[in-house]
Design an enzyme around this catalytic site. Structure first.
Site, PDB file in Angstrom:
ATOM      1  N   SER A 223       0.837  -1.198   0.000  1.00 22.50           N
ATOM      2  CA  SER A 223       0.000   0.000   0.000  1.00 22.50           C
ATOM      3  C   SER A 223       0.865   1.238   0.000  1.00 22.50           C
ATOM      4  O   SER A 223       2.020   1.221   0.436  1.00 22.50           O
ATOM      5  CB  SER A 223      -0.895   0.022   1.235  1.00 22.50           C
ATOM      6  N   ASP A 224       0.299   2.346  -0.509  1.00 23.46           N
ATOM      7  CA  ASP A 224       0.915   3.626  -0.224  1.00 23.46           C
ATOM      8  C   ASP A 224       0.791   3.862   1.274  1.00 23.46           C
ATOM      9  O   ASP A 224      -0.003   3.217   1.968  1.00 23.46           O
ATOM     10  CB  ASP A 224       0.229   4.735  -1.022  1.00 23.46           C
ATOM     11  N   TRP A 225       1.560   4.808   1.793  1.00 22.90           N
ATOM     12  CA  TRP A 225       1.641   4.989   3.242  1.00 22.90           C
ATOM     13  C   TRP A 225       0.286   5.453   3.800  1.00 22.90           C
ATOM     14  O   TRP A 225      -0.245   6.480   3.392  1.00 22.90           O
ATOM     15  CB  TRP A 225       2.751   5.970   3.565  1.00 22.90           C
ATOM     16  N   GLY A 227      -2.373   3.969   3.135  1.00 20.64           N
ATOM     17  CA  GLY A 227      -3.306   3.837   2.022  1.00 20.64           C
ATOM     18  C   GLY A 227      -4.051   2.523   1.989  1.00 20.64           C
ATOM     19  O   GLY A 227      -4.698   2.212   0.989  1.00 20.64           O
TER      20      GLY A 227
END
Length: 816
Positions: A223-225, A227
């Site tokens: 995941s994005d941070w 996210g």
């Protein structure tokens, strides 16, 4: 034990689950029982910042930003940069680079366009493949991002990007597809946004059916941070790793979900096996070396960055003024002249080993005695950061009660406060802080104070409240949309008299990205006299060089631009300097297009982007002819903001409305849009002048069993060595659905000596002729006659040929 299939089965359920989320902000946990090391990641893509804050930290080499790499059109150079960055990642003790960024330039106003390569999917895909190969051939994993539909920074953490499958397949997913099928990327990062309903981190269609099913991906999806949004749904959809740590949705919750039957044990095993495979590929599996971050200032990196910066520079206009010849006084003018604009803002920013401004580069070449400086005007978005010997005192709780629990120093009033804060002595979700120091003005005047923060803040000067971002605080367009909009105040100060400055800060409940932050700036506005001084300097010099544009305050993650006009009074400055000196060069540094109302009067215009730490040297090399302006536009420059593909009376098309942004234009973005609606851009996609001249002759296209092959000859007809990009576009007039007039399908960059000619052969595989059939869920070649055009830009097409291709259906799993 080294066989990862045996190793994953030796892990308990809890140990398998532990590998599926970060332990901290930048790493996954080690499993000492089985000798499994710690996997570490670092931000990219124009460097390797390491595990520090976005501000300060260990110094790193700063490479050209994505749009500058895009402007080189040089796949080999992208691979060289990837190779150099692999060394940087290793120097930071990491195994994984969170790069490259390959989202498409849908709008000219996207704040993160600087970080992405192009408006064109094929150019983006080719450069991404080169960059990834450079990283991974040297044992460092790429993490291509953001998958998918993240073409704007407005409400990006919740926005639903509504995109047709055809537009996704033909445009927005293309770079990711080649990253998997051709470069074999080991990492993919899901985006923050929703895509046609679900969050991308929860989308089984995207992460499993397309990525792993259609393309055969065997790497890791993280995941994005902050996210990821679920426990069972994200794991079942195909998200391997939740970042950052400590976990929010996994850990004990995921173990419980398995025991409750919401997630199959085999699914957990598969996710953990993907992580172990990544660790094996990067050498992290049995890594036992102590963690260390080093700053390595390599001469070969300096040379590469300088060369790449020059090759990225796009010569937009030249009425015989460039290249310059040394001699006579040079007026160096503009807000970007003495500041090294080397990168954009956000997670891509880092602490460079050094930063060469245009003034530095010209002084090194000509000597300072030949130069005269005049700033002319400002172009900042935020007031210049307050810097000096500052002290920050941290308190438990949000009301400054008791004695400070930690006291530290700051070099400037700019901070990202991530856990662990103050050496772990302060709860990062529940604290207050006081920043104190002095500001000594250099001139009398009414100074402007700017303040914005993720948290409540207020600023006092000599005991007087000047800027209040405390009462009525609301989130705005700063700090990744987590911070408030800047609050401005004014105060009269006297030259040479130190003013006592105090900032009070209190944290808020953390949401979204989970950090606290502060920025305070103090500046004296420039007036008419500054422009008049610049005009005098220009009129008294043989040559004037204007350095204008934007900065990482404008071109930044977390905030789109409100327009594409140059900030402040720069247009006025340019017009008046050009009128004062007919030998004026305008050097633009931006992360994308700008409107140019002064263009007709300017004799020379050079687009230099943000070319990395050697910016001033690279720009001087091009201005004085030591290097060719090797860039070609990777994005169309419209004459005005309203001409661009996302301009619409319907806000749902852009910037979005009620949590939804609708990609109504479908596949007609970039140059495809300008061709469709008949609008002439200011500068077309692929455009760029040279210091020499080139011709194209003899285009011939032959059908083959695996597509077609185009041959043509390119010649350097000038008296200097130079480089150009041969661009091949394909059009189909009889398609059963709307197709662009032309689409880039192949290109080659080449350098030629004066008088040299070279035959170029460009392959057109079956997919080059195909469009995506949503109803049939396949790639379809209509069959018939196709128009092939060759030239030096999307609007400069000098050769044309037709080729007959048979109808065909291309299976999803087929290679290009």
């Amino acid at each position: 034990m080294t066989d990862i299939n045996e190793l994953v089965d030796a892990l308990t359920l809890e140990e398998q689950v532990s590998l599926l989320s970060g332990e901290d902000f930048w790493s996954l946990p080690a499993i000492e029982r089985l000798g499994i090391g710690k996997l570490r990641v670092t931000d990219g893509p124009n460097g390797a910042r390491g595990g520090g804050s976005l501000i300060g930290g260990v110094k790193s080499a700063a490479f050209p930003v994505g749009i500058a790499i895009g402007a080189t059109w040089n796949v080999t150079l992208a691979q060289e940069i990837g190779t150099a960055l692999a060394r940087e990642v290793k120097a930071k003790g990491a195994h994984v680079s969170l790069a490259p960024t390959v989202n498409i330039h849908r709008s000219v106003a996207n704040g993160r366009n600087f970080e992405c390569y192009s408006e064109d999917a094929e150019l983006t895909a080719a450069l991404a493949v080169g960059y990834i190969r450079g990283l991974q051939e040297n044992g460092v994993s790429a993490t291509i991002k953001h998958f998918a539909g993240n073409e704007s920074e407005i409400e990006r953490m919740t926005m639903d990007s509504v995109v047709s499958e055809r537009a996704l397949r033909e445009i927005y997913l293309r770079p990711f597809e080649d990253a998997v099928r051709e470069a074999g990327t080991w990492g993919v990062m899901s985006s923050y946004n929703r895509l046609n309903g679900p969050y991308t981190s929860d989308s089984r269609w995207l992460l499993t059916e397309v990525l792993r099913g259609d393309w055969g991906y065997d790497g890791v999806v993280m995941s994005d941070w902050f996210g990821s949004h679920s426990t069972a749904d994200s794991v079942n959809a195909g998200l391997d790793i939740e970042m950052p740590g400590p976990t929010r949705d996994r850990g004990d919750q995921l173990v419980a979900a398995v025991k409750a039957g919401e997630v199959a044990p085999e699914t957990i095993r598969t996710r953990a096996l993907n992580v172990l495979r990544l660790m094996e590929r990067t050498g992290a599996l049995q890594g036992s070396a102590p963690f260390e971050e080093r700053s390595e200032d390599r001469p070969e990196d300096r040379a590469l960055i300088r060369r790449a910066g020059a090759e990225a520079a796009v010569l937009l206009k030249n009425e015989g003024l460039l290249p310059l010849t040394p001699g006579g006084r040079v007026a160096v003018i503009g807000p970007n002249a003495k500041v090294a604009r080397i990168m954009g803002g956000g997670s891509a920013q880092l602490n460079p080993v050094h930063a060469i401004s245009p003034w530095d580069g010209l002084a090194a070449r000509l000597g300072e005695e030949a130069l005269r400086f005049a700033k002319g005007c400002s172009n900042h978005r935020f007031e210049p950061v307050w810097s000096g010997d500052l002290q920050v005192a941290f308190y438990e709780g949000r009301d400054f009660s008791g004695d400070p629990v930690h006291v530290d120093t700051m070099e400037e009033a700019q901070a990202f406060w991530n856990p662990p804060l103050a050496g772990g002595k302060v709860d990062p979700t529940h604290f207050s802080a006081r920043v104190t120091g002095t500001f000594t003005p250099e001139a009398d005047g009414t100074y402007r104070i700017g303040l914005h923060s993720v948290g409540l803040s207020r600023l006092y000067v000599n005991g007087t409240l000047v800027a209040d971002a405390w009462e009525g605080w609301t989130p705005g367009r700063t700090f990744f949309e987590q911070g408030c909009d800047p609050v401005l105040g004014e105060i009269a100060l006297t030259a040479g008299e130190p003013a006592e400055v105090l900032i009070e800060f209190a944290s808020l409940d953390q949401v979204g990205l989970g950090f606290a932050a502060l920025y305070a700036g103090i500046g004296l506005p420039l007036g008419e006299e500054a422009i008049e001084e610049a005009v005098r300097a220009a009129s008294e010099a043989e040559t004037a060089i204007l350095f204008v544009g934007r900065s990482g305050e404008w071109d930044t993650e977390g905030s789109d631009l409100e327009d594409i006009a140059l900030p402040g009074r720069q247009d006025d400055l340019i017009a008046r300097v050009v009128a004062a000196n007919p030998r004026t060069v305008v050097v633009l540094q931006t992360g994308g297009p700008v409107e140019m109302p002064w263009l007709d009067d300017a004799p020379a215009v050079l687009q230099a982007w943000y070319p990395g730490q050697e910016a001033g040297h690279a720009i001087a090399d091009v201005l004085y002819g030591d290097a060719e302006p090797g860039g070609r536009l990777p994005q169309s420059f419209p004459r005005r903001w309203a001409d661009n593909p996302t301009f619409s009376q319907d806000p749902e098309v852009y910037p979005g409305q009620d949590g939804k942004v609708r990609y109504e234009e479908g596949v007609f973005i970039g140059y495809r849009h300008y061709d469709k609606v008949g609008i002439e851009p200011l500068f077309p996609f692929g455009f760029g002048l040279s210091y020499t001249d080139f011709t194209l002759t003899g285009l011939a296209v032959e059908a083959a069993e695996d597509g077609a092959l185009a041959r043509l000859t390119v010649s350097n007809t000038g008296d200097r060595a130079g480089s150009t990009v041969v661009q091949l576009y394909l059009g189909e007039d009889g398609a059963p659905l709307p197709r662009p007039v032309r689409e880039l399908k192949a290109f080659e960059k080449l350098a030629l000596e004066p008088g040299e000619s070279r035959e170029v052969m460009l392959s057109l595989p079956p997919r080059a002729f195909a469009w995506y059939d949503e109803g049939g869920a396949c790639w379809r070649v209509t069959g018939g006659s196709y128009r092939i055009e060759a030239g030096f830009s999307a609007a400069d097409l000098r050769q044309q040929a037709d080729v007959e291709i048979g109808a065909a259906v291309i299976a999803k799993e087929a290679q290009r």
